[in-house]
Design a protein around this motif. Structure first.
Motif, PDB file in Angstrom:
ATOM      1  N   PHE A  11     -20.484 -21.115  17.399  1.00  0.00           N
ATOM      2  CA  PHE A  11     -20.327 -22.529  16.866  1.00  0.00           C
ATOM      3  C   PHE A  11     -20.671 -22.654  15.488  1.00  0.00           C
ATOM      4  O   PHE A  11     -19.820 -23.342  14.497  1.00  0.00           O
ATOM      5  CB  PHE A  11     -21.485 -23.500  17.633  1.00  0.00           C
ATOM      6  N   ASN A  12     -21.505 -21.825  14.851  1.00  0.00           N
ATOM      7  CA  ASN A  12     -21.919 -21.921  13.289  1.00  0.00           C
ATOM      8  C   ASN A  12     -20.664 -21.170  12.393  1.00  0.00           C
ATOM      9  O   ASN A  12     -20.394 -21.811  11.584  1.00  0.00           O
ATOM     10  CB  ASN A  12     -23.121 -20.972  13.022  1.00  0.00           C
ATOM     11  N   GLU A  13     -20.155 -20.255  13.051  1.00  0.00           N
ATOM     12  CA  GLU A  13     -18.747 -19.697  12.467  1.00  0.00           C
ATOM     13  C   GLU A  13     -17.854 -20.751  12.142  1.00  0.00           C
ATOM     14  O   GLU A  13     -17.186 -20.758  11.338  1.00  0.00           O
ATOM     15  CB  GLU A  13     -18.734 -18.310  12.764  1.00  0.00           C
ATOM     16  N   ILE A  14     -17.322 -21.300  13.388  1.00  0.00           N
ATOM     17  CA  ILE A  14     -16.111 -22.175  13.364  1.00  0.00           C
ATOM     18  C   ILE A  14     -16.520 -23.385  12.668  1.00  0.00           C
ATOM     19  O   ILE A  14     -15.627 -23.927  11.707  1.00  0.00           O
ATOM     20  CB  ILE A  14     -16.095 -22.435  14.765  1.00  0.00           C
ATOM     21  N   PHE A  15     -17.664 -24.131  12.860  1.00  0.00           N
ATOM     22  CA  PHE A  15     -17.935 -25.287  12.258  1.00  0.00           C
ATOM     23  C   PHE A  15     -18.114 -24.883  10.700  1.00  0.00           C
ATOM     24  O   PHE A  15     -17.828 -25.804   9.890  1.00  0.00           O
ATOM     25  CB  PHE A  15     -19.416 -25.710  12.618  1.00  0.00           C
ATOM     26  N   GLY A  16     -18.452 -23.893  10.355  1.00  0.00           N
ATOM     27  CA  GLY A  16     -18.770 -23.461   9.005  1.00  0.00           C
ATOM     28  C   GLY A  16     -17.384 -23.275   8.050  1.00  0.00           C
ATOM     29  O   GLY A  16     -17.438 -23.868   7.028  1.00  0.00           O
ATOM     30  N   LEU A  17     -16.324 -22.591   8.962  1.00  0.00           N
ATOM     31  CA  LEU A  17     -14.948 -22.726   8.361  1.00  0.00           C
ATOM     32  C   LEU A  17     -14.596 -24.433   8.233  1.00  0.00           C
ATOM     33  O   LEU A  17     -14.003 -24.578   7.042  1.00  0.00           O
ATOM     34  CB  LEU A  17     -14.027 -22.017   9.188  1.00  0.00           C
ATOM     35  N   ILE A  18     -14.708 -25.121   9.123  1.00  0.00           N
ATOM     36  CA  ILE A  18     -14.561 -26.611   8.920  1.00  0.00           C
ATOM     37  C   ILE A  18     -15.232 -27.128   7.839  1.00  0.00           C
ATOM     38  O   ILE A  18     -14.668 -27.784   6.985  1.00  0.00           O
ATOM     39  CB  ILE A  18     -14.914 -27.323  10.433  1.00  0.00           C
TER      40      ILE A  18
ATOM     41  N   GLU B 142     -28.173 -18.752  11.588  1.00  0.00           N
ATOM     42  CA  GLU B 142     -27.322 -17.547  11.911  1.00  0.00           C
ATOM     43  C   GLU B 142     -25.961 -17.542  11.850  1.00  0.00           C
ATOM     44  O   GLU B 142     -25.521 -18.553  12.472  1.00  0.00           O
ATOM     45  CB  GLU B 142     -27.821 -17.204  13.341  1.00  0.00           C
ATOM     46  N   VAL B 143     -25.353 -16.551  11.352  1.00  0.00           N
ATOM     47  CA  VAL B 143     -23.848 -16.174  11.325  1.00  0.00           C
ATOM     48  C   VAL B 143     -23.672 -14.975  11.480  1.00  0.00           C
ATOM     49  O   VAL B 143     -24.195 -14.220  10.733  1.00  0.00           O
ATOM     50  CB  VAL B 143     -23.421 -17.004   9.931  1.00  0.00           C
TER      51      VAL B 143
END
Length: 237
Positions: free
Chosen positions: A2-9, A50-51
């Motif tokens: 979630f953090n990785e995908i949401f981070g890109l957004i 955490e990423v």
């Protein structure tokens, strides 16, 4: 993930807002964004996430956007204006730190519920602010200087990515070292600090690369009032 995908957004939205700010308000919008990004990045950095299985702090995207903006200002309006934007961000952070420390000193009312939350957020601010102010001044001036130097070697419009990434990647490394060395001194073990240092810089580097297309988009913006002003200056010369 979630953090990785949401981070890109999150990254795409941040830089899209930079373009929107510039499109709507011109150079003034860029200066406002520098102050805005400087304040928000220093509030966001308090939160750790955490990423990719590593510890990192927030604030990297917002902080990187300030570097993109100063590069756009340097590219379109010159080194003098870029330095002015750097000092604007510095003063904004300094003013916020001073004002919020004074806010904490007021005695809360009987029905107040925000004092403890404000203390949790802004109680760490002085140490964070010292680290951020030192890192900001050193890295941003380094960024402006390197960008101007690279532009002499790679002056073409198509070579903006070299100027942008070359100056930002070097200055962000310096920024990360100074900031994490001061802001997180005594807060984490050396192993955690080292992990935060590397992950912070890697995230900043990734964000800087992702910001490049937005820089090219900003270069295409036309502002009739600025073009008329430039024509008058050229005629006066």
């Amino acid at each position: 993930m979630f953090n990785e995908i949401f981070g890109l957004i999150f990254i795409l939205i941040n830089f899209s807002l930079v373009l929107l700010m510039y499109r709507m308000f011109g150079k003034t919008g860029l200066f406002v964004w520098v102050g805005f990004a400087t304040v928000l990045s220093n509030l966001q950095v308090i939160k750790s996430i955490e990423v990719f299985g590593m510890s990192a702090t927030l604030g990297n995207t917002m902080y990187a956007s300030a570097f993109l903006v100063t590069d756009i200002i340097n590219e379109r309006y010159g080194r003098k204006e870029a330095k002015k934007a750097v000092w604007l961000g510095f003063f904004t952070l300094l003013a916020m730190t001073l004002i919020m420390q004074m806010v904490l000193l007021f005695e809360p009312g009987v029905g107040d519920f925000s004092q403890s939350s404000l203390e949790s957020i802004f109680g760490l601010l002085p140490q964070l602010a010292i680290g951020s102010l030192a890192a900001y001044v050193v890295s941003q001036h380094t960024d402006v200087m390197i960008f101007s130097a690279i532009r002499k070697r790679f002056p073409k419009d198509s070579q903006f990515w070299i100027r942008n990434n070359g100056s930002t990647l070097i200055s962000q490394l310096l920024d990360t070292l100074v900031f994490t060395g001061i802001a997180f001194w005594g807060l984490y073990s050396f192993e955690i600090w080292l992990q935060i240092f590397f992950t912070t810089y890697i995230l900043k580097a990734v964000v800087s690369v992702l910001a490049t297309p937005f820089g090219y988009a900003a270069k295409r913006f036309k502002f009739p009032e600025e073009e008329q002003q430039n024509e008058k200056l050229q005629q006066a010369v």
